[in-house]
Design a protein around this motif. Sequence first.
Motif, PDB file in Angstrom:
ATOM      1  N   LEU A 150       0.848  -1.186   0.000  1.00  0.00           N
ATOM      2  CA  LEU A 150       0.000   0.000   0.000  1.00  0.00           C
ATOM      3  C   LEU A 150       0.884   1.235   0.000  1.00  0.00           C
ATOM      4  CD1 LEU A 150      -2.345  -1.122   2.907  1.00  0.00           C
ATOM      5  CD2 LEU A 150      -2.960  -1.088   0.487  1.00  0.00           C
ATOM      6  N   LYS A 151       0.404   2.286  -0.617  1.00  0.00           N
ATOM      7  CA  LYS A 151       1.085   3.591  -0.591  1.00  0.00           C
ATOM      8  C   LYS A 151       0.028   4.621  -0.232  1.00  0.00           C
ATOM      9  CE  LYS A 151       4.165   6.781  -1.673  1.00  0.00           C
ATOM     10  NZ  LYS A 151       4.474   7.524  -0.516  1.00  0.00           N
ATOM     11  N   LEU A 152       0.237   5.348   0.841  1.00  0.00           N
ATOM     12  CA  LEU A 152      -0.715   6.370   1.268  1.00  0.00           C
ATOM     13  C   LEU A 152      -0.116   7.751   1.095  1.00  0.00           C
ATOM     14  CD1 LEU A 152      -1.419   3.737   3.085  1.00  0.00           C
ATOM     15  CD2 LEU A 152      -2.775   5.352   4.345  1.00  0.00           C
ATOM     16  N   ASN A 153      -0.896   8.645   0.545  1.00  0.00           N
ATOM     17  CA  ASN A 153      -0.551  10.059   0.495  1.00  0.00           C
ATOM     18  C   ASN A 153      -1.579  10.769   1.364  1.00  0.00           C
ATOM     19  OD1 ASN A 153       1.518   9.554  -1.300  1.00  0.00           O
ATOM     20  ND2 ASN A 153       0.353  10.143  -3.093  1.00  0.00           N
ATOM     21  N   LEU A 154      -1.107  11.285   2.479  1.00  0.00           N
ATOM     22  CA  LEU A 154      -1.995  11.896   3.471  1.00  0.00           C
ATOM     23  C   LEU A 154      -1.739  13.389   3.574  1.00  0.00           C
ATOM     24  CD1 LEU A 154      -1.378   9.297   6.330  1.00  0.00           C
ATOM     25  CD2 LEU A 154      -3.308   9.348   4.743  1.00  0.00           C
ATOM     26  N   PRO A 155      -2.786  14.161   3.860  1.00  0.00           N
ATOM     27  CA  PRO A 155      -2.549  15.588   4.089  1.00  0.00           C
ATOM     28  C   PRO A 155      -1.953  15.800   5.478  1.00  0.00           C
ATOM     29  CG  PRO A 155      -4.852  15.083   4.441  1.00  0.00           C
ATOM     30  CD  PRO A 155      -4.203  13.812   3.957  1.00  0.00           C
ATOM     31  N   TYR A 156      -1.141  16.841   5.606  1.00  0.00           N
ATOM     32  CA  TYR A 156      -0.724  17.251   6.945  1.00  0.00           C
ATOM     33  C   TYR A 156      -1.994  17.597   7.701  1.00  0.00           C
ATOM     34  CZ  TYR A 156       4.038  17.767   5.204  1.00  0.00           C
ATOM     35  OH  TYR A 156       5.283  17.528   4.665  1.00  0.00           O
ATOM     36  N   VAL A 157      -2.127  17.124   8.923  1.00  0.00           N
ATOM     37  CA  VAL A 157      -3.319  17.432   9.707  1.00  0.00           C
ATOM     38  C   VAL A 157      -3.139  18.809  10.320  1.00  0.00           C
ATOM     39  CG1 VAL A 157      -4.763  16.771  11.659  1.00  0.00           C
ATOM     40  CG2 VAL A 157      -3.833  15.011  10.147  1.00  0.00           C
ATOM     41  N   ASN A 158      -3.882  19.770   9.766  1.00  0.00           N
ATOM     42  CA  ASN A 158      -3.832  21.138  10.279  1.00  0.00           C
ATOM     43  C   ASN A 158      -5.225  21.741  10.409  1.00  0.00           C
ATOM     44  OD1 ASN A 158      -4.502  21.642   7.640  1.00  0.00           O
ATOM     45  ND2 ASN A 158      -2.574  22.597   7.090  1.00  0.00           N
ATOM     46  N   SER A 159      -6.245  20.884  10.253  1.00  0.00           N
ATOM     47  CA  SER A 159      -7.638  21.342  10.373  1.00  0.00           C
ATOM     48  C   SER A 159      -8.531  20.121  10.578  1.00  0.00           C
ATOM     49  CB  SER A 159      -8.070  22.078   9.094  1.00  0.00           C
ATOM     50  OG  SER A 159      -8.124  21.165   8.005  1.00  0.00           O
ATOM     51  N   GLU A 160      -9.782  20.374  10.890  1.00  0.00           N
ATOM     52  CA  GLU A 160     -10.744  19.280  11.020  1.00  0.00           C
ATOM     53  C   GLU A 160     -10.948  18.573   9.677  1.00  0.00           C
ATOM     54  OE1 GLU A 160     -12.242  17.955  13.744  1.00  0.00           O
ATOM     55  OE2 GLU A 160     -11.038  19.321  14.948  1.00  0.00           O
ATOM     56  N   GLU A 161     -10.890  19.338   8.591  1.00  0.00           N
ATOM     57  CA  GLU A 161     -11.072  18.747   7.260  1.00  0.00           C
ATOM     58  C   GLU A 161      -9.938  17.774   6.929  1.00  0.00           C
ATOM     59  OE1 GLU A 161     -13.129  22.763   7.212  1.00  0.00           O
ATOM     60  OE2 GLU A 161     -11.208  22.035   7.919  1.00  0.00           O
ATOM     61  N   THR A 162      -8.702  18.193   7.198  1.00  0.00           N
ATOM     62  CA  THR A 162      -7.579  17.305   6.895  1.00  0.00           C
ATOM     63  C   THR A 162      -7.544  16.110   7.848  1.00  0.00           C
ATOM     64  OG1 THR A 162      -6.077  18.754   8.138  1.00  0.00           O
ATOM     65  CG2 THR A 162      -6.160  19.034   5.731  1.00  0.00           C
ATOM     66  N   MET A 163      -8.073  16.278   9.057  1.00  0.00           N
ATOM     67  CA  MET A 163      -8.192  15.149   9.979  1.00  0.00           C
ATOM     68  C   MET A 163      -9.154  14.115   9.386  1.00  0.00           C
ATOM     69  SD  MET A 163      -7.391  13.625  12.801  1.00  0.00           S
ATOM     70  CE  MET A 163      -6.807  14.699  14.075  1.00  0.00           C
ATOM     71  N   LEU A 164     -10.285  14.578   8.898  1.00  0.00           N
ATOM     72  CA  LEU A 164     -11.292  13.696   8.301  1.00  0.00           C
ATOM     73  C   LEU A 164     -10.731  12.957   7.084  1.00  0.00           C
ATOM     74  CD1 LEU A 164     -14.215  13.283   9.248  1.00  0.00           C
ATOM     75  CD2 LEU A 164     -14.926  14.850   7.455  1.00  0.00           C
ATOM     76  N   ILE A 165     -10.003  13.666   6.255  1.00  0.00           N
ATOM     77  CA  ILE A 165      -9.397  13.056   5.060  1.00  0.00           C
ATOM     78  C   ILE A 165      -8.374  11.994   5.479  1.00  0.00           C
ATOM     79  CG2 ILE A 165      -7.925  13.493   3.055  1.00  0.00           C
ATOM     80  CD1 ILE A 165      -9.295  16.365   3.033  1.00  0.00           C
ATOM     81  N   SER A 166      -7.565  12.306   6.473  1.00  0.00           N
ATOM     82  CA  SER A 166      -6.565  11.351   6.943  1.00  0.00           C
ATOM     83  C   SER A 166      -7.224  10.113   7.542  1.00  0.00           C
ATOM     84  CB  SER A 166      -5.629  12.002   7.964  1.00  0.00           C
ATOM     85  OG  SER A 166      -4.829  12.969   7.322  1.00  0.00           O
ATOM     86  N   ILE A 167      -8.299  10.294   8.285  1.00  0.00           N
ATOM     87  CA  ILE A 167      -9.044   9.151   8.826  1.00  0.00           C
ATOM     88  C   ILE A 167      -9.537   8.280   7.680  1.00  0.00           C
ATOM     89  CG2 ILE A 167     -11.226   8.498   9.955  1.00  0.00           C
ATOM     90  CD1 ILE A 167     -10.631  10.843  11.946  1.00  0.00           C
ATOM     91  N   HIS A 168     -10.073   8.902   6.652  1.00  0.00           N
ATOM     92  CA  HIS A 168     -10.590   8.159   5.502  1.00  0.00           C
ATOM     93  C   HIS A 168      -9.481   7.306   4.868  1.00  0.00           C
ATOM     94  CE1 HIS A 168     -13.394   7.718   2.010  1.00  0.00           C
ATOM     95  NE2 HIS A 168     -12.247   7.429   1.415  1.00  0.00           N
ATOM     96  N   GLU A 169      -8.348   7.929   4.569  1.00  0.00           N
ATOM     97  CA  GLU A 169      -7.275   7.212   3.867  1.00  0.00           C
ATOM     98  C   GLU A 169      -6.609   6.171   4.758  1.00  0.00           C
ATOM     99  OE1 GLU A 169      -7.402   7.386   0.810  1.00  0.00           O
ATOM    100  OE2 GLU A 169      -8.461   9.291   0.593  1.00  0.00           O
ATOM    101  N   LEU A 170      -6.404   6.488   6.032  1.00  0.00           N
ATOM    102  CA  LEU A 170      -5.821   5.500   6.944  1.00  0.00           C
ATOM    103  C   LEU A 170      -6.767   4.323   7.176  1.00  0.00           C
ATOM    104  CD1 LEU A 170      -3.980   7.797   9.460  1.00  0.00           C
ATOM    105  CD2 LEU A 170      -2.926   5.968   8.113  1.00  0.00           C
ATOM    106  N   THR A 171      -8.069   4.566   7.106  1.00  0.00           N
ATOM    107  CA  THR A 171      -9.026   3.467   7.233  1.00  0.00           C
ATOM    108  C   THR A 171      -8.898   2.532   6.033  1.00  0.00           C
ATOM    109  OG1 THR A 171     -10.518   4.804   8.571  1.00  0.00           O
ATOM    110  CG2 THR A 171     -11.465   2.854   7.539  1.00  0.00           C
ATOM    111  N   HIS A 172      -8.674   3.090   4.846  1.00  0.00           N
ATOM    112  CA  HIS A 172      -8.371   2.230   3.692  1.00  0.00           C
ATOM    113  C   HIS A 172      -7.128   1.388   3.998  1.00  0.00           C
ATOM    114  CE1 HIS A 172     -11.166   3.286   0.530  1.00  0.00           C
ATOM    115  NE2 HIS A 172     -10.884   4.582   0.612  1.00  0.00           N
ATOM    116  N   GLY A 173      -6.114   2.038   4.542  1.00  0.00           N
ATOM    117  CA  GLY A 173      -4.897   1.325   4.892  1.00  0.00           C
ATOM    118  C   GLY A 173      -5.158   0.228   5.910  1.00  0.00           C
ATOM    119  N   TYR A 174      -5.917   0.552   6.945  1.00  0.00           N
ATOM    120  CA  TYR A 174      -6.262  -0.427   7.978  1.00  0.00           C
ATOM    121  C   TYR A 174      -6.949  -1.643   7.365  1.00  0.00           C
ATOM    122  CZ  TYR A 174      -9.026  -2.651  11.610  1.00  0.00           C
ATOM    123  OH  TYR A 174      -9.609  -3.588  12.423  1.00  0.00           O
ATOM    124  N   GLU A 175      -7.961  -1.405   6.578  1.00  0.00           N
ATOM    125  CA  GLU A 175      -8.753  -2.501   6.016  1.00  0.00           C
ATOM    126  C   GLU A 175      -7.930  -3.351   5.040  1.00  0.00           C
ATOM    127  OE1 GLU A 175     -13.184  -3.197   4.164  1.00  0.00           O
ATOM    128  OE2 GLU A 175     -12.282  -1.220   3.930  1.00  0.00           O
TER     129      GLU A 175
END
Length: 181
Positions: free
Chosen positions: A58-83
């Motif tokens: 797997l290769k993940l490209n995540l946004p730097y978490v600097n807001s609630e929006e980027t937190m949500l995006i990171s949760i989404h992509e890391l959940t793909h990674g988890y699954e």
Amino acid sequence: MTLHPKLIDFFKKHNMYDEEMFKYLTEQSTMIDYDDPDQRCFVGCFYILDKNGKLTGLKLNLPYVNSEETMLISIHELTHGYENYQKIGKKFKKDITIEALPLFYEKVYTLENSSERLQKYSEYLDKIIMEESEKQYQFGLKIREELLKQYHNNPQETIRLIAKLGKKYHFEEWKNKMHHK
């Protein structure tokens, strides 16, 4: 690369944190400046397959978490990674259920961290999905409320429920196609 502590806390709270897995995911991640519109298109979880369709990484490209929006995006992509971390070494099949778990955990985070800004962003994402997105995103939204009603902080049980609902959805779709012939 180090993940935002609030991100780690969320995955721990929901029984999705495994140190070995997160070590792998962070080693396979690149941070993206989401504030730069030219970089946004690179955010995602990418599947590395061999010539036989087996998931090799797997290769993940995540946004730097600097807001609630980027937190949500990171949760989404890391959940793909988890699954999908659990599927490394196995035949990979991208099906109707692929977005269900990430969309579900986005909603869980939104409900737990309720703010007007986060709620508006979540509603904006849902609207885009319903109007423009691919079938797997629409399926994820379609079953999200049902998943929330049955959630018991057990991600493996949630994954099993998603698979069951995916089969039901495929059967209903097949039945409708047969009815219209």
